[in-house]
Design a protein around this motif. Sequence first.
Motif, PDB file in Angstrom:
ATOM      1  N   THR A 236      -0.414  -9.282   4.049  1.00  0.00           N
ATOM      2  CA  THR A 236       0.893  -9.959   4.033  1.00  0.00           C
ATOM      3  C   THR A 236       1.987  -9.019   4.521  1.00  0.00           C
ATOM      4  OG1 THR A 236       0.274 -11.432   2.213  1.00  0.00           O
ATOM      5  CG2 THR A 236       2.628 -11.028   2.537  1.00  0.00           C
ATOM      6  N   LEU A 237       1.966  -7.782   4.072  1.00  0.00           N
ATOM      7  CA  LEU A 237       2.970  -6.814   4.506  1.00  0.00           C
ATOM      8  C   LEU A 237       2.798  -6.455   5.975  1.00  0.00           C
ATOM      9  CD1 LEU A 237       3.114  -4.407   1.426  1.00  0.00           C
ATOM     10  CD2 LEU A 237       4.526  -6.415   1.921  1.00  0.00           C
ATOM     11  N   LEU A 238       1.555  -6.304   6.413  1.00  0.00           N
ATOM     12  CA  LEU A 238       1.291  -5.960   7.806  1.00  0.00           C
ATOM     13  C   LEU A 238       1.712  -7.069   8.759  1.00  0.00           C
ATOM     14  CD1 LEU A 238      -2.190  -4.265   7.345  1.00  0.00           C
ATOM     15  CD2 LEU A 238      -0.180  -3.170   8.364  1.00  0.00           C
ATOM     16  N   GLU A 242       8.336  -5.220  10.169  1.00  0.00           N
ATOM     17  CA  GLU A 242       8.232  -3.852   9.676  1.00  0.00           C
ATOM     18  C   GLU A 242       9.450  -3.451   8.850  1.00  0.00           C
ATOM     19  OE1 GLU A 242       7.564   0.688  11.440  1.00  0.00           O
ATOM     20  OE2 GLU A 242       7.283  -1.079  12.733  1.00  0.00           O
ATOM     21  N   ASP A 244      10.992  -5.155   6.781  1.00  0.00           N
ATOM     22  CA  ASP A 244      10.941  -5.745   5.443  1.00  0.00           C
ATOM     23  C   ASP A 244       9.865  -5.125   4.552  1.00  0.00           C
ATOM     24  OD1 ASP A 244      12.971  -7.452   6.152  1.00  0.00           O
ATOM     25  OD2 ASP A 244      11.631  -9.117   6.677  1.00  0.00           O
ATOM     26  N   ARG A 245       9.093  -4.195   5.093  1.00  0.00           N
ATOM     27  CA  ARG A 245       8.013  -3.614   4.298  1.00  0.00           C
ATOM     28  C   ARG A 245       8.566  -2.675   3.228  1.00  0.00           C
ATOM     29  NH1 ARG A 245       4.174  -1.682   9.282  1.00  0.00           N
ATOM     30  NH2 ARG A 245       3.647  -3.783  10.071  1.00  0.00           N
ATOM     31  N   THR A 247       8.519   0.633   0.864  1.00  0.00           N
ATOM     32  CA  THR A 247       8.040   1.994   1.095  1.00  0.00           C
ATOM     33  C   THR A 247       7.071   2.442   0.000  1.00  0.00           C
ATOM     34  OG1 THR A 247       9.891   2.984  -0.108  1.00  0.00           O
ATOM     35  CG2 THR A 247      10.178   2.613   2.267  1.00  0.00           C
ATOM     36  N   ALA A 264      -4.755  -1.634   4.127  1.00  0.00           N
ATOM     37  CA  ALA A 264      -3.592  -0.999   4.752  1.00  0.00           C
ATOM     38  C   ALA A 264      -4.029   0.064   5.758  1.00  0.00           C
ATOM     39  CB  ALA A 264      -2.702  -0.378   3.671  1.00  0.00           C
ATOM     40  N   LEU A 269      -1.672   1.550   8.648  1.00  0.00           N
ATOM     41  CA  LEU A 269      -0.663   2.185   7.809  1.00  0.00           C
ATOM     42  C   LEU A 269      -1.202   3.481   7.225  1.00  0.00           C
ATOM     43  CD1 LEU A 269       0.910  -0.776   5.772  1.00  0.00           C
ATOM     44  CD2 LEU A 269       1.884   0.438   7.747  1.00  0.00           C
ATOM     45  N   ASP A 274       3.382   6.032   5.309  1.00  0.00           N
ATOM     46  CA  ASP A 274       4.131   4.790   5.536  1.00  0.00           C
ATOM     47  C   ASP A 274       4.434   4.049   4.243  1.00  0.00           C
ATOM     48  OD1 ASP A 274       4.157   4.976   8.392  1.00  0.00           O
ATOM     49  OD2 ASP A 274       2.034   4.423   8.376  1.00  0.00           O
ATOM     50  N   VAL A 275       3.537   4.156   3.293  1.00  0.00           N
ATOM     51  CA  VAL A 275       3.737   3.459   2.028  1.00  0.00           C
ATOM     52  C   VAL A 275       3.029   4.221   0.916  1.00  0.00           C
ATOM     53  CG1 VAL A 275       1.737   1.940   2.447  1.00  0.00           C
ATOM     54  CG2 VAL A 275       3.490   1.251   0.796  1.00  0.00           C
TER      55      VAL A 275
END
Length: 343
Positions: A236-238, A242, A244-245, A247, A264, A269, A274-275
């Motif tokens: 969903t995040l991918l 970008e 709105d992702r 951290t 991820a 990612l 990236d996160v």
Amino acid sequence: MTTTPQPRRGRRPTMEDVARHVGVSRALVSLVFRDAPGAGPETRRRVLDAAEELGYRPHNAARMLARSRTRVLGVVMTPANPFHAELVEALYPQAEEAGYAVLLSALTRTRSPAEATEALLRNRCEALILLGPVAAPAEVAGLARELPVVTVGRRYPGSGADAVHTREARGIRLAVDHLVGLGHRAIAHIDGGNAAGSAERRRGYREAMRRHGLAGRVRVLSGDQTEASGAAAARTLLDGPERDRPTAVIAGNDRCAIGFLDAATRGGLDVPGDVSLVGFDDIPAVAMAHVALTTVHQDAGGLARAAVRTAAARAEDPDMEPRDELLEPELMVRGTTAAPRGG
């Protein structure tokens, strides 16, 4: 005209079948077969008639329990949950030290909580320990009227069952504090759905974000406590913009975090570049070097000790006040959390 569902052909009728046939609770049916007070003459007649019609033959375990101690603890667990495996491993020595044997009954996709607990009742268990129970409150209350019940990881206030659990909300607050300390502001939470502890973890996340002045950044992704839900959250995040992702992500538990980490990484990612990622439970697999997951540690040994101690105390004194024992969590910082890029 409506008809009561009948047991599947070839399957031995259960107490649950009798209860459905009569339209009463399984606990009330159990009272009838144990000759215990609590059921009126008309209800007793209907239950016995239904049992004869369905071909149900009750085991005498519950009646024998009323006459003698068995020193057997029945444990309902979910084999797919690694943390339950840790709890079971810790329960055995604690039970042995207290003079009890342990009997396991598994909850699976094809085996309901009622079936799992009924199997233990048939086998003369003196008390039940339910690990991360998913049973309805009425079911737990019904069981607690029959014998001592200790729930691990979820509370059932007013049910008569004792509870042993970690301070779930505090554990999530530790995770949020850690991430905010690293400089993160866009912190998302993958919800655990209806799983044990999820409501408290969700509440702890929202409270911690508000406490840090980040109420407007609260983002809860739907999920459950499985690897699949973590992978779905990552996709969903991918798939989203970008910009709105988040951290940082706090998963509902370690299984969910592992699914997120895998999807991820496959999606390009970098974790934690990236996160950043935090789990919950601290199952053995996440401490391995190639995972090195930052996570909230639950004390499996402490939970097991408290569960056995409480079950034994309840067996000795059925009239004692219900207990609610809380254990403190601990944040284990490893390699999946770091300061945000450019933060």
